[in-house]
Scaffold this active site. Sequence first.
Site, short mmCIF file in Angstrom:
data_model
loop_
_atom_site.label_atom_id
_atom_site.label_comp_id
_atom_site.label_asym_id
_atom_site.label_seq_id
_atom_site.Cartn_x
_atom_site.Cartn_y
_atom_site.Cartn_z
N ARG A 1 0.84 -1.21 0.00
CA ARG A 1 0.00 0.00 0.00
C ARG A 1 0.87 1.25 0.00
O ARG A 1 0.57 2.24 -0.69
CB ARG A 1 -0.94 -0.02 1.21
CG ARG A 1 -2.14 -0.94 1.03
CD ARG A 1 -3.11 -0.81 2.17
NE ARG A 1 -2.72 -1.57 3.34
CZ ARG A 1 -3.11 -2.81 3.62
NH1 ARG A 1 -3.92 -3.45 2.78
NH2 ARG A 1 -2.72 -3.42 4.70
N PHE B 1 -12.40 -3.76 -5.68
CA PHE B 1 -12.32 -4.78 -4.61
C PHE B 1 -11.72 -4.12 -3.36
O PHE B 1 -10.81 -4.64 -2.73
CB PHE B 1 -11.48 -5.97 -5.04
CG PHE B 1 -11.85 -6.55 -6.37
CD1 PHE B 1 -12.88 -7.45 -6.48
CD2 PHE B 1 -11.18 -6.16 -7.51
CE1 PHE B 1 -13.24 -7.97 -7.72
CE2 PHE B 1 -11.52 -6.67 -8.76
CZ PHE B 1 -12.55 -7.58 -8.87
N ASP C 1 -16.73 -2.10 -4.32
CA ASP C 1 -16.76 -3.44 -3.74
C ASP C 1 -18.21 -3.94 -3.78
O ASP C 1 -19.14 -3.14 -3.65
CB ASP C 1 -16.25 -3.43 -2.30
CG ASP C 1 -15.84 -4.80 -1.80
OD1 ASP C 1 -14.62 -5.05 -1.70
OD2 ASP C 1 -16.73 -5.63 -1.51
N ASN D 1 -20.77 -5.20 -8.29
CA ASN D 1 -19.91 -6.31 -8.67
C ASN D 1 -18.75 -5.72 -9.49
O ASN D 1 -18.95 -5.23 -10.61
CB ASN D 1 -20.70 -7.32 -9.50
CG ASN D 1 -19.88 -8.54 -9.86
OD1 ASN D 1 -18.75 -8.43 -10.34
ND2 ASN D 1 -20.44 -9.72 -9.65
N ALA D 2 -17.57 -5.76 -8.92
CA ALA D 2 -16.43 -5.09 -9.55
C ALA D 2 -16.11 -5.68 -10.92
O ALA D 2 -15.72 -4.94 -11.85
CB ALA D 2 -15.21 -5.17 -8.64
N ASP E 1 -7.22 -5.64 -6.33
CA ASP E 1 -6.84 -6.56 -5.24
C ASP E 1 -7.99 -7.53 -5.01
O ASP E 1 -8.67 -7.48 -3.97
CB ASP E 1 -6.52 -5.77 -3.97
CG ASP E 1 -5.98 -6.66 -2.86
OD1 ASP E 1 -5.47 -7.75 -3.17
OD2 ASP E 1 -6.08 -6.27 -1.69
N CYS F 1 -3.33 -13.25 -4.47
CA CYS F 1 -2.98 -13.98 -3.24
C CYS F 1 -3.22 -15.48 -3.42
O CYS F 1 -3.28 -16.21 -2.44
CB CYS F 1 -3.77 -13.43 -2.06
SG CYS F 1 -5.56 -13.51 -2.25
#
Length: 389
Positions: A206, A222, A244, A272-273, A293, A333
């Site tokens: 960040r 997100f 988000d 809904n991104a 992200d 991730c």
Amino acid sequence: MGTIKLYKGKDRRIRAGHLWIFEGEIERAHEAAPGDIADVVNHQGSFLGKAMVSGSDTLKARILTRKDVPIDEAFFAKAIENCLEYRRKVAGGATCYRLVNSEGDLLPGLTVDVYEDVFVLQATTYGMDMRKHMLAGLVAELLRTEKAYERDDMPVRRYERLESVQGFLRGEFDTNVRMKENGAVMDIDVSTGQKTGYYLDQRENRAAAAQLSSGLQVLDAFCYNGSFGIQAGINGAASIHFMDMSEPAIEKARQNAKLNGLEDISRFDAVNAFDELSRLAKEGGLYDMVMLDPPPFTRNKEAIEGAIRGYKEINLRGIKLTKPGGYLVTSSCSQHIGMELFKEVVLNAAADAGRYLQLVEARSQAKDHTRLLSMPETDYLKFLIFRVV
């Protein structure tokens, strides 16, 4: 003391530094019940290390040390003290950080996150769960706090035949914590927030993205509680669009933006991104910085192909929304998507968009989320900053 004897040739991974012992590698286990400490030996009886026996049917034990030493309270006290000493060196004075990172700190099954004067403990293995009150006491003494919360509500505990539980381990207190990170102030709830309340693993990332944000129009897709966009805002971003699909997440982002004096330059959409990125791209919406992200697209090897398609599509939409000379900030991730594969996926997305990417930075999780070189499973976060031309 129990003993786990491995088949001939099955000690290679352990000798190379991996910590997990699987059922098919064990020739014989003697007096090794779930939660016990056992000596691990090779087929000739040579000592390999001390392990904590699991409650799982497949992953039977996890190495704690290669040394033949007692695994007692003093052992864990020293190990946690070593963790704190390391964090004091690498966390840059942060008041919110990961103190213990399970396998990454040679304490498999134990995670401890610190949020100001509160710490959150997770025990994902049978043995750590048996010892959680003792471990919480050691951490409390080290940190000089009596505010400890348990977040053992992860599905992974099922594999160890452990129930999902959460609640106070020491003391009773307001689970809403006002935390500070990289100059921003954030309100989180350690009882309901994602993971242990917040994504601490992105702290350094960040800061890296925020350094580029001065004067830019920023999209934080997100966004969860708004941490990326808020840190861009306090570093001089001209505007921030938070997005988000979760209404509670957007409301939390709104509250945190106000807390940092950013409400006048912020826009919030509970949408809904995936769909919204596509719609914005078709309408010609453009940003100077697009931050992506998303949640993990895969948690197992079988879903990799679908994950690749998902990551390519979302980055394609993000690239289309980025002005020439602007920045794409993107992360994954998903542990089964490695850094080079992730770069390839984003490169293919850029080719489809007819754009070039200049790599500004390639990063991983924050340094307090330790990575054990002999265990690739501990190296899960990929974070890329590109200049889009």
